[in-house]
Design a protein around this motif. Structure first.
Motif, PDB file in Angstrom:
ATOM      1  N   CYS A  87      -6.620   1.956  -5.964  1.00 60.72           N
ATOM      2  CA  CYS A  87      -6.567   1.184  -4.717  1.00 60.72           C
ATOM      3  C   CYS A  87      -7.958   0.700  -4.337  1.00 60.72           C
ATOM      4  O   CYS A  87      -8.969   1.167  -4.870  1.00 60.72           O
ATOM      5  CB  CYS A  87      -5.949   1.996  -3.582  1.00 60.72           C
ATOM      6  SG  CYS A  87      -6.939   3.373  -2.985  1.00 60.72           S
TER       7      CYS A  87
ATOM      8  N   ILE B 298      -9.336   0.948   1.506  1.00 58.72           N
ATOM      9  CA  ILE B 298      -8.208   1.789   1.904  1.00 58.72           C
ATOM     10  C   ILE B 298      -8.640   3.251   1.983  1.00 58.72           C
ATOM     11  O   ILE B 298      -8.301   3.967   2.935  1.00 58.72           O
ATOM     12  CB  ILE B 298      -7.040   1.597   0.916  1.00 58.72           C
ATOM     13  CG1 ILE B 298      -6.479   0.185   1.065  1.00 58.72           C
ATOM     14  CG2 ILE B 298      -5.955   2.645   1.121  1.00 58.72           C
ATOM     15  CD1 ILE B 298      -5.465  -0.200   0.010  1.00 58.72           C
TER      16      ILE B 298
ATOM     17  N   ILE C 143       0.865  -1.179   0.000  1.00 58.75           N
ATOM     18  CA  ILE C 143       0.000   0.000   0.000  1.00 58.75           C
ATOM     19  C   ILE C 143       0.903   1.230   0.000  1.00 58.75           C
ATOM     20  O   ILE C 143       1.643   1.467   0.963  1.00 58.75           O
ATOM     21  CB  ILE C 143      -0.929   0.029   1.228  1.00 58.75           C
ATOM     22  CG1 ILE C 143      -1.815  -1.217   1.261  1.00 58.75           C
ATOM     23  CG2 ILE C 143      -1.777   1.301   1.226  1.00 58.75           C
ATOM     24  CD1 ILE C 143      -2.594  -1.379   2.565  1.00 58.75           C
TER      25      ILE C 143
END
Length: 293
Positions: free
Chosen positions: A197, A201, A165
């Motif tokens: 993403c 997130i 990430i």
């Protein structure tokens, strides 16, 4: 071109990486070489208008939380690593650019290519045209090493955790645009409109900032730049989120110096990292293996 610093980036590593998170600050570089200052028509203050002032310092708690932190040494006004490698304006150079150069991107037309023409206030940086060789050397000596290192860190993170990430931190001017009816948010999260993403997130990041009292927006007015778009491959388990911080929270935008809010914001970003760690990333691994970098 003189190269007074050994590398284009600074990498701060934790003793042990504790989570699949990499923090990046590509626009906080503040090494203004004597050669660059002499090339520019701007004074020492105006030339810094595009700089993400001290963002690398604001996010340095990432290392204490167990995340690697990569940041630029050279300023965005000199070479912008958040662009394609060769987005160049032919009007800036004294000879014809190579055929592989992208001269027609929106970023080039706005004066903000890989070697920018203007700073954020729209002022031209250079008094004269530059040698083509100067731009190509900047890409070779600064841009490519930066991205080589970023790819390596992400690949190593993915290898260790099965996913990575990337939190890509920036700062934004406090002045609102005509589309921002109620003024500019404190934090703008950019996920390239859902493509860079997992929505989990974005949700976790937004919830964490709002828990700390910050007003957030998603993809308005910034949806993410080249880094977010290029490295965000959720189907491979590689997620990238751009995080824009309102400069009025921590700095005097005219004098380009810290304000009284700097220490509070820095502390709050440390808390943000702790809250973000509560994210359950067990289902964020990709359906396809990440290709070797």
């Amino acid at each position: 071109m003189a190269n007074p610093v050994p590398v284009s980036y600074n990498l701060s590593q934790p003793a042990s990486q504790l989570a699949p998170i990499v923090v990046n600050s590509p626009h906080s570089g503040r090494f203004y070489s004597k050669e660059f200052v002499q090339q520019s028509r701007l004074n020492n203050q105006s030339i810094r208008r595009s700089e993400d002032f001290l963002v690398d310092e604001l996010v340095k708690s990432a290392v204490d939380c167990g995340f690697p932190l990569l940041s630029a040494n050279y300023p965005r006004a000199y070479l912008d690593v958040n662009r394609e490698p060769f987005e160049l304006d032919p009007a800036m150079f004294d000879h014809k650019l190579p055929d592989y150069v992208n001269t027609r991107s929106i970023r080039v037309s706005s004066g903000l290519g890989t070697v920018p023409k203007i700073v954020a206030e729209g002022e031209n940086i250079y008094a004269e045209r530059l040698p083509v060789s100067d731009a190509l050397e900047r890409v070779e000596q600064i841009y490519k090493p930066y991205h080589d290192k970023l790819r390596h860190i992400l690949a190593q993170t993915h290898l260790k955790f099965g996913l990575a990430i990337l939190l890509d931190f920036h700062s934004m001017p406090s002045t609102r645009t005509v589309t921002e009816k109620y003024g500019r948010a404190d934090i703008v999260l950019g996920d390239r409109f859902g493509s860079s993403c997992s929505p989990k997130i974005v949700y976790q990041a937004r919830a964490a900032f709002e828990q700390l009292g910050y007003r957030t927006e998603v993809n308005r007015p910034y949806a993410g730049g080249f880094i977010t778009e290029h490295y965000g491959r959720p189907f491979n388990g590689l997620h990238a989120l751009q995080i824009e911080i309102n400069r009025s929270l921590y700095m005097d935008e005219i004098m380009i110096r810290e304000s009284e809010g700097f220490n509070k914001l820095s502390s709050d970003i440390g808390e943000f990292f702790e809250l973000f760690l509560e994210l359950d990333w067990s289902d964020l691994q990709g359906n396809q293996p990440l290709a070797a970098e």
